[in-house]
Design an enzyme around this catalytic site. Structure first.
Site, mmCIF file in Angstrom:
data_model
loop_
_atom_site.group_PDB
_atom_site.id
_atom_site.type_symbol
_atom_site.label_atom_id
_atom_site.label_comp_id
_atom_site.label_asym_id
_atom_site.label_seq_id
_atom_site.Cartn_x
_atom_site.Cartn_y
_atom_site.Cartn_z
ATOM 1 N N ARG A 1030 -101.891 -54.661 44.111
ATOM 2 C CA ARG A 1030 -101.880 -53.860 45.334
ATOM 3 C C ARG A 1030 -101.360 -52.457 45.012
ATOM 4 O O ARG A 1030 -100.354 -52.287 44.321
ATOM 5 C CB ARG A 1030 -101.001 -54.511 46.391
ATOM 6 C CG ARG A 1030 -100.957 -53.794 47.733
ATOM 7 C CD ARG A 1030 -100.025 -54.500 48.691
ATOM 8 N NE ARG A 1030 -100.474 -55.857 48.957
ATOM 9 C CZ ARG A 1030 -99.661 -56.853 49.319
ATOM 10 N NH1 ARG A 1030 -98.360 -56.645 49.420
ATOM 11 N NH2 ARG A 1030 -100.155 -58.053 49.552
ATOM 12 N N ARG A 1099 -91.939 -51.295 51.421
ATOM 13 C CA ARG A 1099 -93.288 -51.315 50.874
ATOM 14 C C ARG A 1099 -94.079 -50.106 51.362
ATOM 15 O O ARG A 1099 -93.512 -49.141 51.874
ATOM 16 C CB ARG A 1099 -93.965 -52.627 51.252
ATOM 17 C CG ARG A 1099 -93.235 -53.861 50.701
ATOM 18 C CD ARG A 1099 -94.014 -55.122 50.938
ATOM 19 N NE ARG A 1099 -93.356 -56.306 50.380
ATOM 20 C CZ ARG A 1099 -93.893 -57.517 50.359
ATOM 21 N NH1 ARG A 1099 -95.100 -57.712 50.885
ATOM 22 N NH2 ARG A 1099 -93.246 -58.544 49.839
ATOM 23 N N LYS A 1177 -88.744 -58.439 52.296
ATOM 24 C CA LYS A 1177 -89.584 -57.245 52.343
ATOM 25 C C LYS A 1177 -89.256 -56.392 53.564
ATOM 26 O O LYS A 1177 -88.718 -56.884 54.566
ATOM 27 C CB LYS A 1177 -91.049 -57.659 52.362
ATOM 28 C CG LYS A 1177 -91.435 -58.569 53.514
ATOM 29 C CD LYS A 1177 -92.844 -59.095 53.341
ATOM 30 C CE LYS A 1177 -93.197 -60.135 54.400
ATOM 31 N NZ LYS A 1177 -94.526 -60.718 54.182
ATOM 32 N N LYS A 1179 -91.006 -53.086 55.996
ATOM 33 C CA LYS A 1179 -92.233 -52.348 56.250
ATOM 34 C C LYS A 1179 -92.001 -51.287 57.315
ATOM 35 O O LYS A 1179 -91.266 -51.515 58.284
ATOM 36 C CB LYS A 1179 -93.350 -53.307 56.693
ATOM 37 C CG LYS A 1179 -93.661 -54.412 55.701
ATOM 38 C CD LYS A 1179 -94.718 -55.362 56.233
ATOM 39 C CE LYS A 1179 -95.014 -56.479 55.245
ATOM 40 N NZ LYS A 1179 -96.048 -57.410 55.748
ATOM 41 N N CYS A 1400 -107.125 -62.007 57.196
ATOM 42 C CA CYS A 1400 -106.468 -61.876 55.894
ATOM 43 C C CYS A 1400 -107.375 -62.449 54.811
ATOM 44 O O CYS A 1400 -108.414 -63.033 55.084
ATOM 45 C CB CYS A 1400 -105.129 -62.594 55.915
ATOM 46 S SG CYS A 1400 -105.288 -64.395 56.003
ATOM 47 N N CYS A 1406 -105.380 -66.801 47.791
ATOM 48 C CA CYS A 1406 -104.008 -66.819 48.296
ATOM 49 C C CYS A 1406 -103.403 -68.205 48.141
ATOM 50 O O CYS A 1406 -103.953 -69.195 48.643
ATOM 51 C CB CYS A 1406 -103.974 -66.374 49.757
ATOM 52 S SG CYS A 1406 -102.304 -66.428 50.464
ATOM 53 N N CYS A 1445 -102.748 -68.830 57.174
ATOM 54 C CA CYS A 1445 -101.443 -69.478 57.245
ATOM 55 C C CYS A 1445 -100.621 -68.747 58.298
ATOM 56 O O CYS A 1445 -101.050 -67.705 58.811
ATOM 57 C CB CYS A 1445 -100.755 -69.451 55.873
ATOM 58 S SG CYS A 1445 -100.056 -67.845 55.435
ATOM 59 N N CYS A 1449 -100.346 -61.991 57.922
ATOM 60 C CA CYS A 1449 -100.739 -60.757 57.240
ATOM 61 C C CYS A 1449 -101.750 -59.930 58.037
ATOM 62 O O CYS A 1449 -101.808 -58.719 57.875
ATOM 63 C CB CYS A 1449 -101.319 -61.085 55.864
ATOM 64 S SG CYS A 1449 -100.094 -61.738 54.710
#
Length: 1536
Positions: A1030, A1099, A1177, A1179, A1400, A1406, A1445, A1449
């Protein structure tokens, strides 16, 4: 340039004069004129030597002579194709050394003219024998090109040492004239100055190419040394490119022809050339030549494509050149009259199309029928240039419904069509034929007959053949038996000996006065009688027979004897051909007789087993397999037998080389030939060459059929005794080599092998052996103990069951038991009969399924028949009682554990303790049930239930310490860890878990192809590992050059596609571990980096892409960039690992800019993050009302721009929102999505500092124990918004002002053209789920590559995974519009529902995905569009999002319609999110499949259309007003 008339051979020869030191030319009548021309040419450079070689078999020795004795180093060969077979072993050996060493002592270029043979056959078959070697193969279709391509071949060979073959149809080119009547053989010859300039340019480009590679490799080397703290002051700076075999194979060979062709003076040569008049082309004619067809004779639906470069095969360019609507591929190939199988081009074209289909989901050309036109008497060029021929071929192709072989000669010369058809058509055609005739016709299509005929022609003698038409025959017939055939050979051998003795007697008899010619001929024959058949001069034998017939000097008795033995003057290549049955009994089959005889006889033995899935074989077949002996290994142990293992479909060149070497070996030779059958019988009407090719390649790639050649010691000039031609070697062969003390030889000739996908079979087997040895040691140690034994078997997808098993193992040790712990997939069910005490621990997957590593065990157990009355057992299961919430679905809860318990009762085992059940819904999760079950377990097995105060630490030394994610970060030495070591480990395609977690900070995740996971496990292979990369791209802005770089990297190192993410950046999927550093390094060279794109840090910072407010874009883009740079980790680990510690051009990764100073004697490396970085994380998003295209409330930190009150044109500050986040866990109410809460307003000059302070609060107060509770949303809900605001204000020494008013109206993208600023426009392009790929009828990736070439502005990625073509000048709008229309990639016909859909990536890459998402949502939207259209809502925007899931995302939980995966094909359905992204949605129904989704949504869509208040009421607002779901504003209310 000078223009002179020449023949094709002359043109090629003149080019050789200009590029070579020595020319070897075949001395025959075909080349007489060429020899004269070359000897008299003024182009001949000083020192160039011309050798006329009279015999084809003498070319290898002549090359050796001119190189070793004369010191020549640039060798050119001019000859007919027959010469190539004699040169194949030499070139094979040459290329292997080149690949190993990177250099050679001389170069080789071949100019091969295809001419008519005595049988009027024109064939290029021998050229394709080199297709598996590192050899360039190019074609010429005019006399001028013969010269030009010979120049190209010569330069490539000289500058890279890669052998080159330039081939052309000499007979046709020299016999044709142009329509104007002038000769076609006018040739423009390069002047010495032009040639020198061209050669210098080639060298410069090569140097650039290799310098790039060497720079990368040097950086990697330096980085590795830095990690190991080793000092090396000398740095290699030599840029000479011929230093490394890997450079030749990986860098130069793939690019060389394209590089050299492009630079040819005043010409525009390409690897693939086409004449395609429109996109409507449905029939495509493909050939090695690109000739001038009479275009007016064909419709626009017919296209023409020439593949000038056959090796290296230009796969990508070939696939790109094929129109999307093609349904018929007509391939023209110039092969000999004996060619009865699919031509070699088919086996390059089909895999190319299949690979394209795999990367682009499914492309139409793969399903196109293939008509393989094989011609020997008619030139391919003649067919292309003559409508009378080509029209009939096309007519024939259009009449066929399936793929077929077309014998063109039969169509035109014999007025009939003889065809071989794949699959059912052949079966229908042969239905009424008798079995023997069927066998003959089908057998003729098998490859090895053609190879034998091609190689040995009239010299071939298949001793046990019963038909002259084929080498094959029924195995039950006496004539085909190898023992019978060997008897025939012994008789022949004796007669040859008798002839030799007779000739010696005649020559030695003083009473016989022979004529000088006869004596000379017989003497020459005696000298050459032991030569291999390929080298033997058959003309000498013909001359002797003629002399004998007319002789008056030889006594009548001896003359009669000579006449009787005359056939034996000819040297034959003697072969016994058989199949699997010969391996069943080596002694009685005759194989042993051949091997032990020492006679010069060859055996070709076919192995027809696929070596795929032995468990699916029939009982009879399995019995035969068990009885089969390894003939190759048997022969190797004799030591005096040539042995080879070949597979024509996997490596044609290696197979041909082995046949030639077997013939040349003066003793017995065994060639094992793999020809896997896809049907019950090999010789059957349903024989499929394509399917056989797949099976053959799989067997070789998987190591089940290794390719090798064994030359007995001391024989001939062979230097390498064992040559491994494939990448893997069976253990039995390795053991033989070890036993024969050939390890030194093996280490020099075996290629170093690494595949990030296949992994090393040997390494895997070694690991398994080590694990088995460890278990055996445990058993041995257990035998020395006095306590009872205990076997613990577990199956787990997410490690929980494994962790529970380890706890039982530790508890057993502490109580004096002798435990062993084994994964179910590594345990044989039959062993249960010998066990005393067993504990089973199993988790639940999907809808009550066993985990992947327990399915084989359960399958075997469920069908086993055994008595387990002596077995004591207990079961503990792990599951989630609410995962399937409906009453009827409760059966799925802990189903694997319950099934195990039930099955053991059925088998008579003794349950010592009722099944224990761990439930994720308990407050302590599965451990609550485990803590109740485990203490009872020990008493049930009769050991101490409690261990009191004994800690048992000494007994647990073998248990590895548990390292948490926090400890992993702290111990990583600021994100270095073992990354370099793991990347350098080529024994596996993945990295260890700890390294994998650290790699996230560097922007990459380890993955595997889950589509292949179970099959590869069943095949004994490791998962198909790869990595996702990424990019960190603040604000989502990219240049066109950066786009092209990503496109190139996707093609070269990834799966051929680009993913635009939901967070405004690029992702690549499918990158192998060995290519990680190169790929990330290339991204840095394009001024992009990947640091902090993932991991527990801030991120990628996203910013609005709304084209309606262009005057503010630059400001928010710069703010996103500045925040991202300010919050970057400061460790230099990224530079060291990926950039070699050096800054790249333009400083894509910023240098250290903080004065870290000293603290307690230690350098402060991370002043913001510290050693442990953040708990999870982080964001950040920036939005400008009224557009919420970034979903600003879904982030940890959201900045909402506030414009000045008067003009609304300037940003004065931002409302600061905190605590958003989408991730949760199914049925775990402690986890939930949350939308951000607004802390207040701040002027814009305080924003960057405030972002830092918010990060610091989360750093200090976030949960570092439970990662499911570690996001900032939980920190805020645990302490409250007011508390959090106070903490931030305390650190920034300022107060938030009250929130200022704003309004959001939507959160989608604006598609199509929008005028931005004066004279400029933006075009927003819909990209379905962000996947940039070429698919049938929608070549998006190609279109965007073309756009990046012509667009003058920049490219803006959006947070909805779409693309804005930004800053298009008014004058350029028509160009961009026409380009999009020409590729059919505009947004004109899409529904509003599709335009507002997002998914996603999910499966297959994944690792967290529970269901499909990206691959499934488009088809679901299509089903819903039917109801949308019926309701009249096609143009009404409704946001619909899907994830595989619950981690969120694609931001599903604030969408109006959301589907979140639970299991394959099963989703939770949520409704009621706000269209502007400011409200969460609510669960409507859990665990629904496609039919249920449609049944639930269709009436609601209809109700919405009929009952909404007005056209402005959004779908999400309506479902709340209508009471379908409850309104949800706060995350803690999400599950209520």
């Amino acid at each position: 340039m000078a223009s002179i008339e020449y023949t094709a051979f002359e043109a090629a020869g003149l080019a050789s004069l200009q590029t070579s030191d020595v020319i070897l030319i075949e001395d025959n009548h075909v080349l007489e004129k060429t020899i004269a021309t070359l000897e008299g040419s003024g182009l001949k450079r000083e020192g160039v030597t011309i050798f006329k070689v009279p015999r084809q078999s003498e070319f290898p020795l002549t090359i050796k002579y001119v190189v070793e004795e004369l010191g020549k180093n640039a060798v050119s060969v001019i000859a007919t194709p027959e010469v190539l077979l004699h040169l194949l072993p030499l070139v094979d050996d040459y290329t292997k050394k080149l690949a190993a060493q990177g250099k050679a002592s001389f170069s080789l270029s071949f100019n091969i003219g295809v001419v008519s043979t005595d049988k009027n056959s024109v064939s290029a078959s021998n050229i394709f024998a080199f297709s598996d070697l590192i050899v360039g193969i190019i074609s010429s279709n005019s006399t001028q090109e013969c010269y030009d391509m010979a120049i190209v071949s010569g330069l490539v060979a000289k500058t890279t040492f890669i052998p080159m073959i330039n081939y052309f149809d000499a007979a046709y080119l020299d016999s044709t004239k142009t329509t104007g009547g002038s000769q076609q053989n006018i040739v423009d010859v390069l002047t010495p100055e032009q040639l020198e300039t061209y050669e210098d340019a080639v060298k410069v480009e090569l140097k650039k190419l290799v310098d790039e590679h060497q720079k990368t490799q040097q950086s990697l080397s330096d980085s590795a040394e830095q990690q190991e703290e080793q000092t090396n002051d000398s740095v290699a700076t030599d840029s000479e490119y011929l230093v490394d075999g890997n450079i030749i194979k990986q860098v130069i060979y793939p690019a060389i022809t394209d590089l050299v062709l492009e630079g040819y003076p005043s010409k525009n040569y390409k690897e693939v050339e086409s004449d395609i008049s429109s996109d409507s082309v449905s029939t495509l004619v493909i050939s090695p030549y690109f000739s001038k067809v009479q275009r007016e004779s064909y419709t626009e639906k017919t296209g023409f494509l020439g593949i000038r470069v056959y090796r290296p095969f230009p796969q990508d360019k070939f696939v790109k050149a094929i129109p999307q609507n093609v349904d018929t591929l007509v391939i023209l190939e110039q092969l000999g009259e004996s060619a009865k199988v699919w031509g070699p081009m088919v086996f390059d074209i089909v895999p190319a199309l299949q690979k394209s289909a795999k990367s682009n989901e499914k492309t139409k050309p793969v399903q196109a029928k293939i008509v393989d036109g094989l011609t020997s008497s008619i030139s391919v060029l003649q067919i292309l240039e003559s409508p009378k021929y080509l029209e009939k071929v096309l007519e024939y192709a259009s009449s066929k419904n399936s793929s077929t072989i077309l014998r063109i000669d039969d169509v035109f010369l014999n007025n009939k069509i003889a065809e071989q058809v794949e699959s059912g058509e052949a079966a229908n055609a042969q239905h009424n034929k008798d079995e023997e005739k069927l066998g003959l016709e089908v057998a003729a299509r098998l490859p090895y007959e053609q190879m034998l005929n091609t190689t040995f022609s009239e010299r071939l003698n298949v001793i046990n053949a019963i038909h002259s038409k084929t080498v094959w025959g029924p195995s039950e017939k006496l004539e085909t038996n190898p023992e019978f055939g060997f008897g025939k050979f012994v008789n022949t051998h004796q007669r040859q000996k008798n002839l030799k003795k007779l000739v010696l007697d005649i020559l030695g008899d003083a009473n016989i006065s022979l004529g000088s010619e006869t004596r000379e001929a017989l003497t020459e024959w005696i000298k050459k009688s032991d030569e291999p058949s390929l080298k033997f001069d058959s003309k000498l034998a013909e001359r002797i027979v003629q002399l004998v017939e007319t002789s008056t000097d030889i006594p009548e008795q001896k003359l009669n004897q000579l006449a009787e033995l005359a056939p034996y003057f000819f040297k034959k290549s003697n072969w016994l051909v058989g199949a699997d049955e010969w391996a069943a009994d080596i002694g009685n089959s005759g194989v042993h007789h051949v091997i032990s005889s020492g006679y010069n006889v060859n055996m070709l033995i076919l192995d027809t087993d696929s070596y795929q899935k032995p468990q699916e074989a029939t009982e009879t077949h399995t019995l035969k397999l068990n009885n089969k002996k390894d003939i190759g290994l048997y022969a190797l142990n004799y030591g005096s037998v040539y042995v080879a293992s070949i597979s024509a479909f996997a490596s044609y060149s290696q197979a041909m080389t082995a046949l030639i070497e077997a013939d040349a070996y003066p003793g017995p030779a065994i060639v094992l030939a793999h020809l896997p059958k896809s049907t019950e019988k090999l010789i059957s009407s349903s024989y499929s060459a394509i399917e056989t090719m797949k099976l053959a390649k799989q067997a070789v790639d998987g190591g089940r059929w290794p390719l090798y050649r064994w030359h007995p010691a001391g024989q001939g000039e062979v230097k390498e005794q064992f040559v491994l031609d494939s990448e893997k070697l069976r253990n039995e062969l390795q053991e033989f080599l070890d036993r024969s003390n050939k390890l030194a030889v093996m280490s020099t000739v075996a290629p170093k092998y690494y595949s990030g996908v296949d992994n090393s079979l040997e390494a895997r087997k070694k690991k398994e052996a080590e694990e088995a040895a460890s278990r055996d040691l445990q058993k041995l140690m257990a035998g020395l103990r006095t306590g009872p034994s205990l076997t613990i078997l577990y199956a787990s997808d997410a490690h929980n069951a494994e962790d529970a098993a380890k706890r039982v193992n530790r508890g057993a040790k502490l109580r004096g038991m002798n435990p062993e712990i084994i994964c179910m997939e590594d345990f044989e069910v039959d062993e249960l009969e010998y066990k005393e005490n067993v504990v089973f621990i199993v988790s639940t997957a999907g809808q009550g399924e066993f985990p992947t590593n327990g399915r084989k065990f359960w399958k075997a157990l469920s069908t086993a028949s055994m008595n387990l009355s002596n077995l004591k057992y207990s079961v503990f299961g792990l599951g989630d009682s609410q995962y399937w919430p409906r009453k009827e679905e409760y059966i799925y809860y802990n189903k694997p554990g319950k099934d195990l318990d039930r099955r053991f009762v059925e088998l008579g085992a003794n349950r010592v303790l009722e099944i224990g059940l761990g439930d994720d819904q308990d407050s302590e999760g599965w451990e609550a049930g485990f803590n109740n079950w485990e203490p009872q377990l020990w008493g049930a097995f009769g050991v101490t239930a409690s261990i009191g105060g004994a800690d048992g630490a000494g007994l647990l030394d073998d248990e590895p310490p548990t390292i948490t994610d926090e400890q992993n970060k702290i111990q990583s030495n600021y994100l270095r860890g073992n990354i370099l070591t793991e990347l350098a480990d080529d024994s596996k395609g993945n990295v260890d878990d700890f390294t994998g977690k650290l790699l996230k900070f560097h922007g990459t995740y380890g993955q595997d192809d889950r589509d292949l996971r179970e099959q590869r496990k069943a095949d004994g292979l490791s998962p198909a590992y790869s990595f996702m990369i990424r990019v960190r791209l603040p604000g989502g802005r990219a240049t066109c050059d950066q786009w092209k770089s990503m496109d190139d990297l996707a093609n070269t190192y990834a799966n051929g596609t680009i993913k635009i993410t939901t967070r405004q950046t690029f992702q690549l999927h499918g990158v192998l571990k060995k290519n990680l550093r190169t790929t990330i390094g290339e991204m840095n060279r394009a001024l992009m980096d990947t640091i902090a794109a993932c991991g527990d840090v801030n991120r990628n910072v996203v910013a609005t892409a709304n084209p309606m407010q262009p005057h503010l874009h630059q400001e928010v883009y710069e703010l996103a960039r500045d925040i991202s740079e300010h919050l970057l980790p400061k460790t230099t680990a990224y530079h060291e690992i990926w950039c070699g510690g050096e800054m790249v051009a333009g400083k894509a990764v910023s240098p250290l800019s903080v004065d870290y100073g000293q603290q307690d004697g230690e350098q402060i490396v991370e002043p913001l993050y510290g050693k442990a970085y953040l708990p999870r994380k982080f964001k950040i998003a920036i939005a400008i009302p009224p557009e919420n295209d970034v979903d600003v409330f879904a982030y940890d930190l959201g900045l909402i721009a506030i414009l000045d009150a008067e003009t609304q044109t300037k940003i004065v500050g931002y409302n600061v929102a905190v605590g958003g986040g989408m991730g949760m866990t199914h049925n775990n109410k402690k986890t939930y999505p949350r939308l951000a809460s607004i802390l207040g307003y701040l002027p814009k000059d305080k924003i960057i500092d405030t972002c830092e302070k918010i990060v610091m609060v989360q750093r200090d107060h976030g949960d570092r124990v439970n990662r499911k509770h570690a996001r900032m949303k939980y920190t805020i809900d645990d302490h409250g918004v007011d508390w959090f605001r106070e903490q931030v204000e305390l650190r920034m020494n300022a107060k938030f002002e009250p929130e200022r008013p704003y309004s959001f109206t939507r959160n989608g993208d604006r598609y199509g053209w929008v005028t931005t600023r004066s004279g400029f426009n933006n075009y927003t392009l819909f990209i379905q789920n962000g996947r940039v790929a070429d698919i049938p009828g929608y070549p998006l990736k190609t279109a965007l590559r073309h756009l990046a070439d012509v667009h003058k502005g920049y490219l803006q990625l959006t947070c909805n995974s779409h693309l804005i073509i930004a800053d298009v000048a008014d004058a350029d709008v028509p160009t961009i519009e026409n380009l999009l229309k020409s590729y059919n990639v505009h947004n004109k016909s899409l529904s509003a529902l599709r335009l507002h859909s997002m998914a996603c990536t999910a499966l297959p890459t994944c690792g967290l995905a529970m269901a499909e998402s990206e691959r499934y949502l488009p088809s679901l939207v299509q089903l819903l569009e039917h109801h949308i259209d019926e309701a009249g809502l096609r143009n009404d925007a409704i946001t619909i999002r899907m994830t595989g899931c619950p981690n969120g995302c694609a931001r599903p939980y604030n969408a109006e319609i959301a589907l979140v995966g639970k299991a394959p094909g099963v989703y939770n359905l949520y409704l009621g999110g706000a269209h502007d992204g400011s409200r969460l949605n609510k669960l409507l129904s859990a665990s629904v499949d496609e039919q249920q989704i449609i049944e639930l949504l269709a009436p609601i869509i209809k109700q919405y259309a009929l009952e909404r208040l007005n056209e402005h009421e959004k779908f999400g607002d309506f479902v709340i007003r209508a009471g379908i779901v409850n309104e949800t504003r706060f995350g803690m209310d999400f599950h209520d």
